[in-house]
Write a protein that holds these residues in place. Structure first.
Motif, mmCIF file in Angstrom:
data_model
loop_
_atom_site.group_PDB
_atom_site.id
_atom_site.type_symbol
_atom_site.label_atom_id
_atom_site.label_comp_id
_atom_site.label_asym_id
_atom_site.label_seq_id
_atom_site.Cartn_x
_atom_site.Cartn_y
_atom_site.Cartn_z
ATOM 1 N N GLY A 60 0.774 -1.343 -0.217
ATOM 2 C CA GLY A 60 -0.032 0.028 -0.012
ATOM 3 C C GLY A 60 0.732 1.192 -0.045
ATOM 4 O O GLY A 60 0.326 2.132 0.222
ATOM 5 N N GLU A 61 2.161 1.170 -0.356
ATOM 6 C CA GLU A 61 3.026 2.361 -0.467
ATOM 7 C C GLU A 61 3.754 2.491 -1.825
ATOM 8 O O GLU A 61 3.762 1.539 -2.618
ATOM 9 C CB GLU A 61 4.127 2.352 0.675
ATOM 10 N N ALA A 62 4.044 3.629 -2.093
ATOM 11 C CA ALA A 62 4.848 4.091 -3.366
ATOM 12 C C ALA A 62 6.033 4.820 -2.697
ATOM 13 O O ALA A 62 6.287 5.640 -1.813
ATOM 14 C CB ALA A 62 4.089 5.037 -4.207
ATOM 15 N N LEU A 63 7.019 4.415 -3.458
ATOM 16 C CA LEU A 63 8.322 5.144 -3.192
ATOM 17 C C LEU A 63 8.652 6.218 -4.289
ATOM 18 O O LEU A 63 8.249 6.035 -5.612
ATOM 19 C CB LEU A 63 9.661 4.094 -3.798
ATOM 20 N N VAL A 64 8.696 7.365 -3.675
ATOM 21 C CA VAL A 64 8.537 8.520 -4.348
ATOM 22 C C VAL A 64 10.044 9.118 -4.487
ATOM 23 O O VAL A 64 10.761 9.493 -3.571
ATOM 24 C CB VAL A 64 7.562 9.772 -3.825
ATOM 25 N N GLU A 65 10.408 9.504 -5.844
ATOM 26 C CA GLU A 65 11.744 10.255 -6.054
ATOM 27 C C GLU A 65 11.204 11.695 -6.136
ATOM 28 O O GLU A 65 10.444 12.391 -6.668
ATOM 29 C CB GLU A 65 12.281 10.044 -7.386
ATOM 30 N N VAL A 66 12.004 12.384 -4.881
ATOM 31 C CA VAL A 66 11.669 13.570 -4.594
ATOM 32 C C VAL A 66 11.901 14.751 -5.566
ATOM 33 O O VAL A 66 13.097 14.746 -5.828
ATOM 34 C CB VAL A 66 12.122 14.008 -3.046
ATOM 35 N N ARG A 67 11.046 15.653 -5.985
ATOM 36 C CA ARG A 67 11.604 16.776 -6.675
ATOM 37 C C ARG A 67 11.455 18.099 -5.923
ATOM 38 O O ARG A 67 12.510 18.781 -5.569
ATOM 39 C CB ARG A 67 10.431 16.945 -7.807
ATOM 40 N N SER A 68 10.316 18.509 -5.189
ATOM 41 C CA SER A 68 10.310 19.585 -4.330
ATOM 42 C C SER A 68 9.537 19.287 -2.783
ATOM 43 O O SER A 68 8.742 18.392 -3.054
ATOM 44 C CB SER A 68 9.653 20.893 -5.085
ATOM 45 N N VAL A 69 9.959 20.119 -1.842
ATOM 46 C CA VAL A 69 9.542 20.071 -0.491
ATOM 47 C C VAL A 69 8.816 21.322 -0.178
ATOM 48 O O VAL A 69 9.776 22.394 -0.266
ATOM 49 C CB VAL A 69 10.317 19.510 0.384
ATOM 50 N N GLY A 70 7.870 21.437 0.236
ATOM 51 C CA GLY A 70 7.181 22.678 0.875
ATOM 52 C C GLY A 70 7.599 22.759 2.196
ATOM 53 O O GLY A 70 7.604 21.978 3.040
ATOM 54 N N ILE A 71 8.024 23.931 2.748
ATOM 55 C CA ILE A 71 8.663 24.040 4.207
ATOM 56 C C ILE A 71 7.476 24.704 5.058
ATOM 57 O O ILE A 71 6.657 25.735 4.443
ATOM 58 C CB ILE A 71 9.919 25.066 4.073
ATOM 59 N N ASN A 72 7.256 24.205 6.144
ATOM 60 C CA ASN A 72 6.169 24.663 6.952
ATOM 61 C C ASN A 72 6.666 24.723 8.533
ATOM 62 O O ASN A 72 7.790 24.228 8.775
ATOM 63 C CB ASN A 72 5.156 23.500 7.322
ATOM 64 N N PRO A 73 6.259 25.674 9.411
ATOM 65 C CA PRO A 73 6.673 25.963 10.522
ATOM 66 C C PRO A 73 6.964 24.627 11.476
ATOM 67 O O PRO A 73 7.896 24.518 12.135
ATOM 68 C CB PRO A 73 5.775 26.849 11.258
ATOM 69 N N VAL A 74 6.007 23.634 11.245
ATOM 70 C CA VAL A 74 6.207 22.318 12.013
ATOM 71 C C VAL A 74 7.659 21.774 11.645
ATOM 72 O O VAL A 74 7.935 21.108 12.658
ATOM 73 C CB VAL A 74 5.170 21.408 11.638
ATOM 74 N N ASP A 75 8.233 21.846 10.506
ATOM 75 C CA ASP A 75 9.251 21.224 10.131
ATOM 76 C C ASP A 75 10.719 21.625 11.087
ATOM 77 O O ASP A 75 11.153 20.816 11.746
ATOM 78 C CB ASP A 75 9.761 21.426 8.759
ATOM 79 N N TRP A 76 10.811 23.121 11.353
ATOM 80 C CA TRP A 76 11.935 23.390 12.175
ATOM 81 C C TRP A 76 11.462 23.512 13.662
ATOM 82 O O TRP A 76 12.323 23.065 14.585
ATOM 83 C CB TRP A 76 12.364 24.688 11.988
ATOM 84 N N LYS A 77 10.222 23.277 14.042
ATOM 85 C CA LYS A 77 9.778 23.199 15.391
ATOM 86 C C LYS A 77 10.030 21.767 15.740
ATOM 87 O O LYS A 77 10.351 21.447 17.015
ATOM 88 C CB LYS A 77 8.207 23.552 15.453
ATOM 89 N N LEU A 78 9.894 20.702 14.930
ATOM 90 C CA LEU A 78 10.332 19.328 15.130
ATOM 91 C C LEU A 78 11.659 19.057 15.350
ATOM 92 O O LEU A 78 12.261 18.368 16.491
ATOM 93 C CB LEU A 78 9.818 18.384 13.918
ATOM 94 N N VAL A 79 12.480 19.818 14.726
ATOM 95 C CA VAL A 79 13.735 19.696 14.896
ATOM 96 C C VAL A 79 14.234 20.221 16.533
ATOM 97 O O VAL A 79 15.221 19.596 16.975
ATOM 98 C CB VAL A 79 14.880 20.526 13.857
ATOM 99 N N GLY A 80 13.425 21.186 16.902
ATOM 100 C CA GLY A 80 13.864 21.622 18.419
ATOM 101 C C GLY A 80 12.873 20.936 19.311
ATOM 102 O O GLY A 80 12.997 21.095 20.655
ATOM 103 N N GLY A 81 12.484 19.678 19.212
ATOM 104 C CA GLY A 81 11.559 19.036 19.846
ATOM 105 C C GLY A 81 9.995 19.223 20.071
ATOM 106 O O GLY A 81 9.534 18.802 21.117
ATOM 107 N N GLY A 82 9.638 20.130 19.179
ATOM 108 C CA GLY A 82 8.459 20.785 19.638
ATOM 109 C C GLY A 82 7.066 19.795 19.779
ATOM 110 O O GLY A 82 6.143 20.199 20.389
ATOM 111 N N LEU A 83 7.295 18.717 18.828
ATOM 112 C CA LEU A 83 6.281 17.576 19.056
ATOM 113 C C LEU A 83 6.677 16.338 19.853
ATOM 114 O O LEU A 83 5.828 15.431 19.975
ATOM 115 C CB LEU A 83 5.637 17.245 17.548
#
Length: 312
Positions: free
Chosen positions: A29-52
């Protein structure tokens, strides 16, 4: 595969590193995706700091990123929804924090995938999932916006708000009032909103536009419950993505979910020119991720930031 990752919490500059990680296994039930672009959201850098960390299971090393556009390179067993070579986009959040999208490859459950229309480029496709699905879930599932409604959108110039204004109009709202700084008023008018400046006196300004009150309030910023109360007509609806600390809003909190079917609807609107996706800037390569995170944390105008992982 090359990826950017962190193996402990900290600031992006201190803990993010680019290197080789094992290619993901592609399950049923999964697909392997070759990544072209990634949207950046505040949750991304908050996760790096342990926010979640108190909320979600975290397994180091972590590759950040939840938005993605790319090309299907393999499919797991029983995955008829997509085929190798399909161009796709997804809100690829999993049930735990580990295998994100800021890598050359990422696995995505089929339920989260939508085919990318040819009319929508990879950068705009990557900028759509989290913010688009958040706005849609708020307006459709929580607020039930429909024909003739007068809707107030708090933080209408933000990433979620810009799409929320347009989705509300698509759902039949008669009027959409959007709060924003004056610098963003012209853009909001182009998107179909009646802009009002936030800050002191906001409730009075909204009441000046809608003396009988508004039918629905979409709060995409937090800290505006008093204004919402002051302008919401009796029996009106409200929902927030941010006011988790306000008891009166506790039953109206929105948490976005992966939803390929709804994402396909949003992508179709974009392809038809009925939903504009504003991209504020594009950062090139995985090495640019810390700079993209820093720019996102500082705040910026003009829409979403995107990291372009590859172009081939």
């Amino acid at each position: 595969m090359r990826a950017i990752s962190y193996d402990q919490y900290g600031t992006p500059d201190d803990v993010l590193t680019v290197g080789e990680l094992p290619d993901p296994k592609v399950g049923p039930g999964e697909a392997l995706v070759e990544v072209r672009s990634v949207g950046i959201n505040p949750v991304d850098w908050k996760l790096v700091g342990g926010g979640l960390d108190p909320l979600m299971e975290v397994r180091f090393p972590v590759v950040p990123g939840w938005d993605v556009s790319g090309v299907v390179r393999a499919v797991g067993p029983d995955t008829p929804e997509v085929a190798v070579g399909d161009e796709v986009l997804a809100y690829a959040r999993k049930d735990w924090v580990q295998a994100g999208t800021l890598a050359e490859l990422v696995t995505v459950p089929a339920r989260a995938l939508a085919r990318k229309p040819a009319e929508v480029d990879f950068d705009r496709a990557a900028a759509l999932p989290l913010v688009g699905l958040t706005a849609a879930r708020t307006l459709i599932d929580h607020l039930h916006v429909g024909e003739g409604d007068v809707v107030l959108v708090h933080n209408a110039a933000g990433g979620v708000g810009r799409l929320g204004v347009q989705i509300a109009r698509e759902l039949g709202a008669a009027r959409v009032i959007g709060t924003a700084s004056e610098a963003n008023h012209d853009r909001l008018r182009e998107l179909g909103a009646e802009p009002v400046t936030y800050g002191e006196g906001l409730a009075e300004r909204v009441r000046g536009l809608a003396p009988e009150g508004v039918d629905a309030v979409a709060d995409f910023v937090g800290g505006v419950w008093e204004v919402t109360q002051a302008v919401l007509r009796e029996g009106g609806r409200h929902a927030s993505i941010a006011d988790h600390g306000e008891p009166a809003v506790a039953d109206h909190i929105v948490w976005v979910r992966p939803d390929g079917e709804r994402l396909a609807w949003l992508a179709g609107l974009a392809a038809d020119g009925r939903l504009e996706i504003d991209v504020a800037g594009v950062h090139e390569g995985l090495e640019s991720v810390p700079a993209a995170f820093a720019e996102n944390e500082r705040g910026h105008g003009g829409g979403k930031l995107v990291v372009r992982v590859s172009t081939d």
